[in-house]
Design a protein around this motif. Structure first.
Motif, PDB file in Angstrom:
ATOM      1  N   GLU A 274      -3.936 -12.565   3.633  1.00 35.51           N
ATOM      2  CA  GLU A 274      -4.697 -13.111   4.628  1.00 35.51           C
ATOM      3  C   GLU A 274      -5.395 -11.400   5.562  1.00 35.51           C
ATOM      4  O   GLU A 274      -6.297 -12.591   6.413  1.00 35.51           O
ATOM      5  CB  GLU A 274      -3.017 -13.573   5.557  1.00 35.51           C
ATOM      6  CG  GLU A 274      -3.678 -14.022   6.679  1.00 35.51           C
ATOM      7  CD  GLU A 274      -1.837 -14.246   7.660  1.00 35.51           C
ATOM      8  OE1 GLU A 274      -1.839 -14.836   8.662  1.00 35.51           O
ATOM      9  OE2 GLU A 274      -1.053 -13.945   7.253  1.00 35.51           O
ATOM     10  N   ALA A 275      -4.960 -11.148   5.208  1.00 29.22           N
ATOM     11  CA  ALA A 275      -5.237  -9.576   6.168  1.00 29.22           C
ATOM     12  C   ALA A 275      -6.998  -9.625   5.616  1.00 29.22           C
ATOM     13  O   ALA A 275      -7.885  -9.143   6.799  1.00 29.22           O
ATOM     14  CB  ALA A 275      -4.933  -7.867   5.629  1.00 29.22           C
ATOM     15  N   GLN A 276      -7.277  -9.648   4.467  1.00 26.79           N
ATOM     16  CA  GLN A 276      -8.701  -9.955   3.812  1.00 26.79           C
ATOM     17  C   GLN A 276      -9.438 -11.139   4.588  1.00 26.79           C
ATOM     18  O   GLN A 276     -11.004 -11.297   4.973  1.00 26.79           O
ATOM     19  CB  GLN A 276      -8.958 -10.320   2.310  1.00 26.79           C
ATOM     20  CG  GLN A 276      -7.865  -8.704   1.689  1.00 26.79           C
ATOM     21  CD  GLN A 276      -8.277  -8.527   0.167  1.00 26.79           C
ATOM     22  OE1 GLN A 276      -8.951  -9.652  -0.397  1.00 26.79           O
ATOM     23  NE2 GLN A 276      -7.929  -7.607  -0.662  1.00 26.79           N
ATOM     24  N   ALA A 277      -8.933 -12.135   4.531  1.00 29.89           N
ATOM     25  CA  ALA A 277      -9.639 -13.497   4.841  1.00 29.89           C
ATOM     26  C   ALA A 277      -9.896 -13.928   6.591  1.00 29.89           C
ATOM     27  O   ALA A 277     -11.062 -13.464   7.098  1.00 29.89           O
ATOM     28  CB  ALA A 277      -8.723 -14.586   4.990  1.00 29.89           C
ATOM     29  N   ARG A 278      -8.924 -12.574   7.039  1.00 29.28           N
ATOM     30  CA  ARG A 278      -9.404 -12.132   9.152  1.00 29.28           C
ATOM     31  C   ARG A 278     -10.187 -11.098   9.137  1.00 29.28           C
ATOM     32  O   ARG A 278     -11.289 -11.443  10.224  1.00 29.28           O
ATOM     33  CB  ARG A 278      -7.923 -11.891   9.547  1.00 29.28           C
ATOM     34  CG  ARG A 278      -6.358 -13.209   9.869  1.00 29.28           C
ATOM     35  CD  ARG A 278      -5.499 -12.317  10.563  1.00 29.28           C
ATOM     36  NE  ARG A 278      -4.628 -13.510  10.568  1.00 29.28           N
ATOM     37  CZ  ARG A 278      -4.480 -14.256  11.211  1.00 29.28           C
ATOM     38  NH1 ARG A 278      -5.549 -14.662  12.157  1.00 29.28           N
ATOM     39  NH2 ARG A 278      -3.736 -15.766  10.949  1.00 29.28           N
TER      40      ARG A 278
END
Length: 632
Positions: A63-67
């Motif tokens: 999720e952090a990478q996607a954001r």
């Protein structure tokens, strides 16, 4: 004879002792089974807990990478919108454009189309056109194209009606003539007696969609009705993320905003929470798309687009494979840790068994340790002496290296001073040309254009100050400020400096850049100096050439950015090519032979390189730089 039975009875087994032994064995067997069952339950619980923890952590990381990826895509989209949003407002204030609409003569309209055509080439993937008060297109940047907008009636478009009502309009739709989708930005053109028409800018997003496609993750933008306007994959265009009401569907189809697109639902399940009680927003693909198989779970990231009301950027990051890999890795690590703990327990038990045997050897071992300790103490003292001696030698070496670096910089400073004269002469010549232009504009009563020339003169004087400041900074041992540099800005700055000379020599500049160039790892001022040196050398070579031409191109490939500057001059002789980068070697009577050497050394400091290419006509130099992606 009476003693024989007594002896026989003493040899009979004790039934009570046998039963006690059997009970102990049964209890030991039951205890072993209970321990095995408890161990199996503990192992299963540990594996489940490790898998659940690893899954949640992997989801948080994804999720952090996607954001971060979504923020990068959003930044690129906002940058593109910021670049174009002010253009209709500026064009609407153009008095020359308003004059053409007040007197729409055929010749004047054709000249206006030519102006828009030049502007369209500078803007890149965009089309500029002008509508009169009836919504009829009278001029366009694509007036020569088969799908020209000239002569078409666009009064039915919302961007025309809203602009005529005095509002800045932004409308995304499928083109009626070109059948290419784009964002239409419009602004009303006012005259002395009222509205004269509307100027419209159509922006395409193919460059952004190509970049998103290279990421391998579905990325798309929806409007307030949840209709996909643009993004990757292409076959998701004009689909909807949620069903529309029949009335809204009829209105959209009647407006021809998306042509005859079916506007089906996206192939995504309505699941917003994963079935394993995860808090992450997960969807599931109902059919294969963007290289992902049917049933793939994807993490949904959504961000609002600041400049466009109702627009939202969506990113879908696949998680199925990553989650499976994380769970398996965590469970394997848990098994390994449990095995290590088991082995450690077994080793501890063995160690206790050997403890008694080791007690006897303890005294001998302690004596041996004392002997070895004394030897180690003496060895440590010798080692400390050697370390101190080496530290003194290294300090002396660093001092000598610093002195050598400073001596080398002072030597290079002489080279820079030799090359800085023509670096300053070029902006001085440009200042003279812009000053003459400003005087001429003042004589014609064009103070606005004169002010633009004076502003350019101010920037050029700042450039001269920057060059001398760079010279002083170089002598003070200051390292270059290497950062992410806008390559187009450096090239445009160099072209601005040599622009007056290009005009004086009648040299045609062929700029082959097809779009925004990537950001590179460099120092902006020194990189611009390299381009000025190369362009200056090309102009020197073209002094006696008929129909002189300089070609400029930027390519990206193999993880590097290549800038090529080519001229159609006499070229470089083979015997000269061997000494191009030798200090003080030159073929010009007035040259000092340091320009190419300085340029190469500057580029090496950035991690780049400079080389001469073997071409059939003229000379060509290639600057190789390291790209720097924008952080997300």
């Amino acid at each position: 004879m009476s003693e024989i039975p007594l002896i026989f009875l003493m040899r009979l087994p004790d039934p009570s002792a046998s039963s006690r032994t059997a009970r102990r064995r049964a209890l030991a067997w039951a205890a072993r089974w209970l321990l095995a069952a408890a161990g199996a339950a503990l192992l299963a619980g540990a594996l489940w807990g490790a898998g659940h923890w690893a899954r949640e952590r992997a989801l948080r990381d994804i999720e952090a990478q996607a954001r971060a990826s979504a923020q990068l895509s959003l930044t690129a989209l906002n940058h593109k919108l910021d670049k174009y949003c002010a253009i209709p407002r500026v064009l609407a204030q153009d008095t020359a454009l308003a004059g053409v609409l007040e007197s729409p003569e055929p010749r004047a309209l054709e000249d206006l189309s030519r102006r828009l055509e030049v502007l369209g080439r500078d803007l890149g993937p965009a089309i500029v056109y002008v509508l009169d008060v009836t919504g009829w297109t009278v001029a366009a940047s694509n007036w020569r194209a088969p799908d020209s907008f000239v002569g078409h009636d666009y009064r039915f478009r919302p961007y025309f009606t809203e602009a005529m009502a005095g509002r800045d309009a932004a409308h995304f739709a499928l083109g009626v003539v070109s059948h290419e989708a784009g964002l239409y930005l419009s602004r009303r053109i006012d005259g002395a007696h009222g509205p004269l028409g509307v100027v419209v800018l159509k922006i395409g997003f193919r460059d952004l969609e190509s970049a998103w496609a290279r990421s391998g993750m579905p990325q798309f933008v929806t409007d307030s009705r949840q209709v996909v306007l643009l993004g990757y994959p292409d076959d998701w265009h004009y689909r909807v993320a949620q069903p529309m009401s029949p009335e809204e569907d009829d209105r959209v189809r009647a407006s021809l905003q998306f042509g005859a697109a079916p506007m089906d639902l996206l192939p995504l399940s309505s699941m917003l929470v994963d079935e394993d009680w995860s808090s992450a927003p997960l969807w599931r693909l109902t059919r294969a798309a963007a290289g992902l198989e049917k049933g793939t779970r994807v993490l949904h990231i959504e961000q609002p687009v600041a400049r466009m009301d109702g627009w939202r950027l969506h990113l879908l990051s696949p998680v199925s494979a990553a989650l499976t890999q994380a769970v398996l890795a965590a469970q394997a690590l848990t098994l390994l840790m449990l095995a290590v703990l088991f082995m450690a327990g077994w080793w501890a038990a063995q160690r206790r068994r050997r403890a008694r045997a080791l007690l006897a050897a303890r005294d001998a071992l302690e004596a041996e340790v004392r002997t070895r300790t004394d030897e180690l103490r003496h060895a440590n003292e010798r080692l400390r002496d050697e370390i101190e001696e080496r530290r003194r030698a290294e300090a002396c070496l660093h001092e000598m290296q610093d002195e050598l670096v400073q001596a080398n910089k002072l030597s290079l400073l002489g080279q820079v001073v030799a090359g800085v004269a023509h670096e300053i002469n070029q902006p001085v010549g440009a200042i003279r040309a812009y000053a003459d232009n400003a005087g001429e504009f003042l004589r014609r009563g064009r103070p606005d254009r004169a002010h633009e020339n004076l502003s350019t003169i101010a920037r050029l004087t700042e450039r001269i100050g920057s060059i001398t400041q760079e010279l002083r900074a170089f002598s003070r041992k200051r390292a270059a400020c290497v950062e992410a540099v806008d390559l187009d800005a450096a090239l445009d700055g160099a072209l601005m400096l040599v622009g007056p000379r290009l005009g004086r020599q009648g040299v045609h500049l062929e700029d082959r850049r097809t779009g925004p160039s990537p950001r590179v790892r460099a120092d902006a001022m020194r990189l611009e100096q390299v381009f000025v040196n190369l362009l200056h050398n090309a102009l020197e070579a073209l002094a006696d050439t008929g129909q002189p031409r300089i070609c400029l191109s930027v390519e990206r490939g193999g993880g590097r950015v290549r800038v090529r500057i080519e001229d159609n001059g006499p070229g470089i002789a083979p015997e000269v090519r061997e000494h191009l980068f030798t200090p003080f070697f030159t073929t010009r009577p007035q040259g000092v032979g340091l320009g190419l050497v300085i340029s190469r050394d500057i580029l090496v400091e950035f991690g780049g390189s400079l080389g001469a290419l073997d071409v059939s006509l003229g000379a060509a130099f290639e600057v190789v730089l390291e790209p720097m992606e924008e952080a997300a």
